[in-house]
Design an enzyme around this catalytic site. Sequence first.
Site, PDB file in Angstrom:
ATOM      1  N   ALA A  32      49.409  47.075  48.668  1.00 31.96           N
ATOM      2  CA  ALA A  32      49.948  45.950  49.451  1.00 31.96           C
ATOM      3  C   ALA A  32      49.420  46.089  50.879  1.00 31.96           C
ATOM      4  O   ALA A  32      50.183  46.109  51.850  1.00 31.96           O
ATOM      5  CB  ALA A  32      51.477  45.909  49.396  1.00 31.96           C
ATOM      6  N   HIS A  37      47.008  49.579  57.500  1.00 33.16           N
ATOM      7  CA  HIS A  37      46.221  50.432  56.597  1.00 33.16           C
ATOM      8  C   HIS A  37      44.738  50.379  56.984  1.00 33.16           C
ATOM      9  O   HIS A  37      44.059  51.402  57.022  1.00 33.16           O
ATOM     10  CB  HIS A  37      46.359  49.954  55.149  1.00 33.16           C
ATOM     11  CG  HIS A  37      47.735  50.070  54.569  1.00 33.16           C
ATOM     12  ND1 HIS A  37      48.486  48.981  54.224  1.00 33.16           N
ATOM     13  CD2 HIS A  37      48.485  51.154  54.249  1.00 33.16           C
ATOM     14  CE1 HIS A  37      49.648  49.370  53.721  1.00 33.16           C
ATOM     15  NE2 HIS A  37      49.682  50.691  53.725  1.00 33.16           N
ATOM     16  N   GLN A  61      58.386  59.522  44.724  1.00 32.99           N
ATOM     17  CA  GLN A  61      58.928  59.510  46.084  1.00 32.99           C
ATOM     18  C   GLN A  61      59.963  58.412  46.300  1.00 32.99           C
ATOM     19  O   GLN A  61      60.499  58.270  47.391  1.00 32.99           O
ATOM     20  CB  GLN A  61      57.804  59.375  47.108  1.00 32.99           C
ATOM     21  CG  GLN A  61      57.163  57.996  47.184  1.00 32.99           C
ATOM     22  CD  GLN A  61      55.928  58.008  48.063  1.00 32.99           C
ATOM     23  OE1 GLN A  61      54.920  58.637  47.754  1.00 32.99           O
ATOM     24  NE2 GLN A  61      56.013  57.324  49.192  1.00 32.99           N
ATOM     25  N   ARG A 187      56.420  46.293  53.111  1.00 32.91           N
ATOM     26  CA  ARG A 187      57.754  45.744  52.820  1.00 32.91           C
ATOM     27  C   ARG A 187      58.014  44.429  53.562  1.00 32.91           C
ATOM     28  O   ARG A 187      58.916  43.689  53.190  1.00 32.91           O
ATOM     29  CB  ARG A 187      58.827  46.763  53.168  1.00 32.91           C
ATOM     30  CG  ARG A 187      58.855  47.937  52.212  1.00 32.91           C
ATOM     31  CD  ARG A 187      60.118  48.766  52.408  1.00 32.91           C
ATOM     32  NE  ARG A 187      60.352  49.608  51.262  1.00 32.91           N
ATOM     33  CZ  ARG A 187      59.816  50.806  51.081  1.00 32.91           C
ATOM     34  NH1 ARG A 187      59.011  51.298  52.002  1.00 32.91           N
ATOM     35  NH2 ARG A 187      60.082  51.510  50.005  1.00 32.91           N
TER      36      ARG A 187
HETATM   37  P1  AMP Z   1      52.064  53.259  52.681  1.00 36.37           P
HETATM   38  O1  AMP Z   1      51.121  52.427  51.880  1.00 36.37           O
HETATM   39  O2  AMP Z   1      53.191  52.480  53.254  1.00 36.37           O
HETATM   40  O3  AMP Z   1      52.465  54.525  52.002  1.00 36.37           O
HETATM   41  O4  AMP Z   1      51.221  53.708  53.956  1.00 36.37           O
HETATM   42  C1  AMP Z   1      50.004  54.376  53.838  1.00 36.37           C
HETATM   43  C2  AMP Z   1      49.604  54.886  55.188  1.00 36.37           C
HETATM   44  O5  AMP Z   1      49.467  53.792  56.090  1.00 36.37           O
HETATM   45  C3  AMP Z   1      50.638  55.843  55.806  1.00 36.37           C
HETATM   46  O6  AMP Z   1      49.962  56.911  56.446  1.00 36.37           O
HETATM   47  C4  AMP Z   1      51.346  54.962  56.791  1.00 36.37           C
HETATM   48  O7  AMP Z   1      51.906  55.671  57.867  1.00 36.37           O
HETATM   49  C5  AMP Z   1      50.223  54.069  57.252  1.00 36.37           C
HETATM   50  N1  AMP Z   1      50.750  52.826  57.829  1.00 36.37           N
HETATM   51  C6  AMP Z   1      51.619  51.975  57.241  1.00 36.37           C
HETATM   52  N2  AMP Z   1      51.912  50.968  58.093  1.00 36.37           N
HETATM   53  C7  AMP Z   1      51.228  51.201  59.225  1.00 36.37           C
HETATM   54  C8  AMP Z   1      51.127  50.536  60.486  1.00 36.37           C
HETATM   55  N3  AMP Z   1      51.795  49.417  60.755  1.00 36.37           N
HETATM   56  N4  AMP Z   1      50.315  51.070  61.432  1.00 36.37           N
HETATM   57  C9  AMP Z   1      49.629  52.223  61.176  1.00 36.37           C
HETATM   58  N5  AMP Z   1      49.689  52.902  60.018  1.00 36.37           N
HETATM   59  C10 AMP Z   1      50.472  52.399  59.066  1.00 36.37           C
END
Ligand code: AMP
Length: 282
Positions: A32, A37, A61, A187
């Site tokens: 997503a 990202h 998790q 989200r």
């Molecule tokens: P997730 O897909 O939510 O597990 O996030 C994957 C990676 O992207 C993790 O290292 C998060 O901290 C990073 N991430 C998610 N949202 C953001 C954002 N708004 N700014 C920077 N990094 C992000």
Amino acid sequence: MKVFTTVTSLQEALKDVQDKGFTVGFVPTMGALHYGHLSLVAKAGSMTDIVVVSIFVNPTQFTDKNDLTNYPRTLESDLKLLSSVRCDYVFSPSVEEMYPVEDTRKFDFGYLETVMEGEFRPGHFNGVAQVVSKLFAIILPQKAFFGLKDFQQLAVIRKMVRQMGLPVEIVPCDIVREGDGLAMSSRNKLLLPEYRNCASIIYQTLKEAKELTTTKSLQFIKDFVVNRINANGLLKVEYFEIVDENSLMPSKNFNEPGAKVGCIAVFAGKVRLIDNIIFDIN
Ligand code: AMP
């Protein structure tokens, strides 16, 4: 950009590039994808030769089954977005591919996993450590890129790397925000319009709190943030803690040495949002 769904096919491709002496940068994600990202992918591209992005919604998790079921899965548009930056390999395995046998490992991160996210999502960081350590073992990256948005996760991953003696450098990446300040998150897609409209209050309040750090006490600021956000009616603060940036121990006042971070989790309806701000005062 090549997409792999099996460990062996990815490892074959990676062996080739690693034999040639290229460095591998790794960005773990749950898909997503959004520009937050992509900023990690771009940073990986600027610091390493080959960029690997994993897209895997990791069941171990999730502490809430509904959250796992409802988590957005948008592989096709994720791949489109990734083709707009330099991403060399995408790893998008099935649950069976990642967990051919149950992962029963138990990590111990001590204090780091008992507070904030750890308190409200018990077992969450164990699942994160299971999947990230596994992905590190499969990919063997020289550098791995994590967002400061998940501040506590970054602290846990750093500790895991030290505990396990893994030869990977963890690179923190700045939070990317929407125009109104809301931290980008997968989200956010789940937010109903009325919740999306008011969710910007979270970061606005954190910024106001940062300005107050020169004149007000830590306790005043904690109360200010919680009351201000809850006053909105649609948002409900789950926790707001001001902690030391390294130990994540709660700070008692702003005179203590070291940077403090204000970490928050807020429910916008059924959707749980997290954010943080660094109070860099000393
Ligand atoms: P997730 O897909 O939510 O597990 O996030 C994957 C990676 O992207 C993790 O290292 C998060 O901290 C990073 N991430 C998610 N949202 C953001 C954002 N708004 N700014 C920077 N990094 C992000």
